[in-house]
Write a protein that holds these residues in place. Structure first.
Motif, short mmCIF file in Angstrom:
data_model
loop_
_atom_site.label_atom_id
_atom_site.label_comp_id
_atom_site.label_asym_id
_atom_site.label_seq_id
_atom_site.Cartn_x
_atom_site.Cartn_y
_atom_site.Cartn_z
N ALA A 40 -11.69 41.71 11.25
CA ALA A 40 -12.70 40.86 10.59
C ALA A 40 -13.06 39.70 11.50
CB ALA A 40 -12.16 40.33 9.27
N ASN A 41 -14.33 39.33 11.50
CA ASN A 41 -14.80 38.24 12.36
C ASN A 41 -14.67 36.90 11.64
OD1 ASN A 41 -16.32 37.36 14.84
ND2 ASN A 41 -17.72 36.61 13.27
N VAL A 42 -14.05 35.92 12.30
CA VAL A 42 -13.86 34.58 11.74
C VAL A 42 -14.46 33.57 12.73
CG1 VAL A 42 -12.22 32.91 10.81
CG2 VAL A 42 -11.71 35.36 10.68
N THR A 53 -9.43 39.11 13.28
CA THR A 53 -8.10 39.23 12.69
C THR A 53 -7.32 40.35 13.37
OG1 THR A 53 -9.00 40.70 10.98
CG2 THR A 53 -8.83 38.36 10.45
N ASP A 54 -5.98 40.20 13.38
CA ASP A 54 -5.14 41.21 14.00
C ASP A 54 -4.88 42.35 13.01
OD1 ASP A 54 -3.25 40.29 12.18
OD2 ASP A 54 -2.09 39.18 13.67
N PHE A 55 -3.92 43.22 13.37
CA PHE A 55 -3.65 44.40 12.55
C PHE A 55 -3.24 44.02 11.12
CE2 PHE A 55 -0.88 47.80 10.96
CZ PHE A 55 -1.71 48.90 11.11
N PHE A 59 -5.30 35.53 11.47
CA PHE A 59 -6.12 34.96 12.53
C PHE A 59 -5.65 33.53 12.81
CE2 PHE A 59 -8.22 33.40 8.73
CZ PHE A 59 -8.59 32.10 9.07
N THR A 60 -5.98 33.06 14.03
CA THR A 60 -5.74 31.68 14.43
C THR A 60 -6.94 31.20 15.24
OG1 THR A 60 -3.34 31.99 14.52
CG2 THR A 60 -4.24 30.10 15.70
N LEU A 61 -7.48 30.04 14.85
CA LEU A 61 -8.64 29.46 15.53
C LEU A 61 -8.29 28.04 15.98
CD1 LEU A 61 -11.83 30.35 13.41
CD2 LEU A 61 -11.49 30.82 15.83
N GLY A 68 -14.15 21.09 8.46
CA GLY A 68 -15.24 22.00 8.75
C GLY A 68 -15.20 23.21 7.83
N GLU A 69 -15.92 24.24 8.24
CA GLU A 69 -15.98 25.46 7.46
C GLU A 69 -15.84 26.66 8.40
OE1 GLU A 69 -18.91 24.43 3.71
OE2 GLU A 69 -19.83 24.99 5.62
N ILE A 70 -15.18 27.71 7.91
CA ILE A 70 -15.13 28.96 8.65
C ILE A 70 -15.94 30.00 7.89
CG2 ILE A 70 -12.91 28.53 9.78
CD1 ILE A 70 -11.62 30.32 7.64
N VAL A 71 -16.60 30.88 8.64
CA VAL A 71 -17.40 31.95 8.05
C VAL A 71 -16.72 33.28 8.40
CG1 VAL A 71 -19.64 33.09 7.95
CG2 VAL A 71 -19.51 30.61 8.29
N ILE A 72 -16.40 34.06 7.39
CA ILE A 72 -15.69 35.32 7.57
C ILE A 72 -16.67 36.46 7.26
CG2 ILE A 72 -13.71 36.70 6.85
CD1 ILE A 72 -12.77 33.84 5.63
N SER A 73 -16.77 37.41 8.19
CA SER A 73 -17.67 38.55 8.00
C SER A 73 -16.97 39.84 8.37
CB SER A 73 -18.94 38.38 8.84
OG SER A 73 -18.63 38.28 10.22
N TYR A 74 -17.32 40.90 7.67
CA TYR A 74 -16.74 42.22 7.90
C TYR A 74 -17.73 43.24 7.36
CZ TYR A 74 -12.91 45.58 8.46
OH TYR A 74 -12.12 46.62 8.89
N LEU A 75 -18.03 44.26 8.17
CA LEU A 75 -19.01 45.25 7.76
C LEU A 75 -18.58 45.92 6.46
CD1 LEU A 75 -19.99 47.01 11.10
CD2 LEU A 75 -21.28 45.35 9.79
N GLY A 76 -19.51 45.98 5.52
CA GLY A 76 -19.22 46.57 4.23
C GLY A 76 -18.76 45.57 3.20
#
Length: 625
Positions: A40-42, A53-55, A59-61, A68-76
């Motif tokens: 997943a993209n963060v 994200t890992d298996f 995640f770590t940023l 602030g804000e994080i935006v999480i995206s994942y196809l579907g």
């Protein structure tokens, strides 16, 4: 003045300290509510700081701000925005569950019931839908299948790393068990079920939406879909009026330019859409240069009462690309890199010839497809959808044949330079009669002539070039040539579907699927690499004398697919004929939150092989029944 300097220094020190203390890490775990979502993209909103994200979905940023804000995206899945505040150097946002997104293709005009598209929260199948905007935003210079990389249960790999050599697995099943369809037309190879994505490289430019149905899905056709179904819906002629020109750049001198124009639906019911693009680059892997074109033409007509809609589309993506086909071990990558940084770009097939980069492994193909769709709205409850399609594929994969005293072109010692690249100049020198030193052999090596010429063949080691029935003759004269395995075809088909709404809750579909396919499989000589002729003794009717050939054919893309060239064929030559007839039906029940459907399909398939090389023309085995 001194006090002012002190205040300035104090303020600057305060800003530095504040910045240091505001930096921290943002951590968390992404799930789908039941399990982790790897890949997943963060991203921190408003910045370029992002990770995947890992298996385990973790995640770590690194954040340069305390809030602030994080935006999480994942196809579907629906995108999700989460606020964070760094305290003590770390902000743990905990476990975040994403919700499955809407599969409603509201922006996509799917008029034909031939196209099997799962509907929003209605069709009971595991499905993910990727729309054109998302493809344009996230694909970049990647290959078309790679847009599915983060789709659940889908595994995408670049294979050897050549342009278009990607492959897809869904739920562990390879592409032979995945049905790939474009506007309702099956595109899996009729003989073996394979899908070669290099032939469809242009789809990323003309796709309105792509839907992945994992496992047995809603496809009504009798297709090899036990692993899943990939439905690609292309643009139509009656898109919104307008045009665009765009270009893109990437690493490896990757360059792409594209232009398109749509007339929109005119007052007389006519519409048209045209797209042209060109791409080229050096490739990420050494020696994998590529060049491809793409064209898409759509013409449409709708009657004023909207009872009839006609669409004619033609699209193709002629391309060539060098490949990495020889498998190398990690030790080899370390040998041409270092122990801690293996050279993963190393290609054991590439080298130099006459001072220029040369790769004997090359794929070149042109597979246009034309389709005529007719949608007829008989009444408010009945609709007939038909598609007639044709595809003519012309092209091949080039490789090496023959050997020099038991050594192949990619032997680990024979023709390797110190940098690991192949010394194709040495192969040419030996083939043309010059004395060379070959790694793994003792002393200088010089070939002899046969019949006054330097003769290449397909024989790899010390077999005779004169009589393949007498392999004990040890004259060590076989050279190395570049040959291409031609796999061309002519494919015609039709799918007709009648959709009938029986009641408010029941809908019935039934139809037929007919296809005919002829595949042409043979080998031609591309380059003698310094040799004078090519000896072939595989035609039964011409043994034991064989044939002595000097004509070679370039590895160029054939744009005119209607031209069936008369080649001098070597090694093998066969024609495969496939006939496919099928019928299908589907009954769907839908009421409130309950949806169910039952499907049935039957097909009769016939396969025939004709071979005038292995067998004499009078031999009954020359043609299967």
């Amino acid at each position: 003045m001194k006090k002012m300097k002190n205040w300035l220094l104090t303020g600057l020190f305060f800003m530095i300290v504040s910045t240091v203390f505001s930096q921290g890490k943002v951590t968390g775990t992404i799930t789908d509510g039941t399990g982790s979502l790897p890949g997943a993209n963060v991203q921190i909103k408003g910045s370029t700081t992002a990770t995947s994200t890992d298996f385990d979905g973790k995640f770590t940023l690194n954040s340069t701000t305390s809030t602030g804000e994080i935006v999480i995206s994942y196809l579907g899945y629906e995108n999700k925005t989460v606020k964070f505040t760094v305290n003590g150097g770390t902000a743990n946002v905990g476990t975040i569950a994403l919700s499955s997104n809407s599969n409603e293709l509201s922006e996509i005009v799917v008029k034909s019931t031939v196209v099997d598209i799962a509907k929003d929260r209605k069709t009971p199948v595991a499905v993910s839908t990727i729309k054109a905007a998302e493809i344009k935003e996230k694909l970049g210079t990647q290959e078309f299948p790679e847009i599915l990389r983060n789709t659940p249960s889908v595994y995408v790999t670049k294979s050897g790393g050549g342009f278009g050599d990607s492959r897809i697995n869904i739920r562990g099943f390879n592409q032979n068990n995945i049905a790939v369809m474009i506007n309702g037309m099956p595109v899996n190879d009729m003989e073996n079920g394979s899908v070669y994505w290099s032939n469809w490289a242009g789809l990323s430019d003309v796709t309105s939406a792509m839907q992945v149905q994992r496992g047995l899905g809603s496809s009504k056709l009798a297709t090899p879909s036990v692993g899943g179904t990939i439905n690609v819906v292309t643009k139509s002629s009656d898109m919104k009026e307008g045009g665009s020109v765009s270009s893109g750049f990437g690493n490896g001198r990757n360059f792409k330019i594209q232009g398109s124009y749509n007339t929109g639906k005119l007052s007389n019911g006519l519409s048209a859409s045209v797209l042209l693009s060109q791409t080229m680059g050096d490739g990420y892997v050494d020696g994998t240069k590529f060049e491809g074109s793409n064209y898409f033409i759509a013409l449409g007509y709708s009657t004023k009462n909207d009872k009839h809609d006609f669409q004619l589309t033609v699209t193709g993506a002629p391309q060539w690309h060098n490949q990495r086909s020889t498998a190398s071990t990690i030790a080899v990558y370390q040998q041409y890199g270092s122990l801690d940084k293996p050279n993963i770009r190393y290609n054991a097939d590439t080298g130099y010839l006459n001072g220029e980069e040369y790769n004997i492994r090359k794929n070149y193909y042109h597979k246009p497809i034309a389709a005529f769709n007719w949608d007829y709205k008989i009444n408010e409850t009945t609709k007939l959808s038909s598609v007639l399609y044709a595809s003519m594929g012309r092209g091949a994969g080039a490789s090496a044949t023959g050997g020099i005293k038991g050594k192949g072109y990619n032997d680990v010692l024979a023709f390797r330079r110190p940098d690991g690249l192949i010394d194709y100049d040495k192969i040419v020198a030996y083939n043309s009669g010059q004395t060379v030193t070959i790694g793994g052999l003792t002393g200088p090596q010089t070939r002899t002539k046969i019949g006054g010429v330097y003769q290449n063949s397909s024989y790899f080691n010390t077999s005779s070039n004169i009589n393949d029935y007498n392999p004990s003759t040890n004259i060590n004269t076989s050279g190395i040539s570049q040959t291409s395995s031609i796999n061309s075809h002519d494919w015609y088909g039709a799918v007709i579907n009648l959709n009938k709404k029986l009641s408010e809750t029941l809908t019935l579909d039934f139809g037929i699927d007919a296809r005919t396919y002829t595949g042409y499989h043979f080998t031609v000589v591309n380059d003698l690499l310094g040799g004078d002729e090519y000896y072939d003794n595989f035609i039964a009717a011409q043994k034991p004398a064989g044939r002595h050939l000097t004509t070679t054919y370039p590895t160029d893309v054939q744009w005119n697919v209607f031209d069936k060239k008369n080649y001098d064929k070597v090694s093998f030559n066969s024609t495969g004929k496939v006939r496919w007839y099928g019928a299908f039906t589907q009954l769907e029940y839908s009421k409130n939150d309950l949806t169910a459907f039952v499907q049935g399909a039957i097909s009769q398939q016939g396969f025939k092989r004709e071979d005038d090389f292995v067998y004499l023309p009078t031999d009954p085995l020359a043609s299967t029944s």
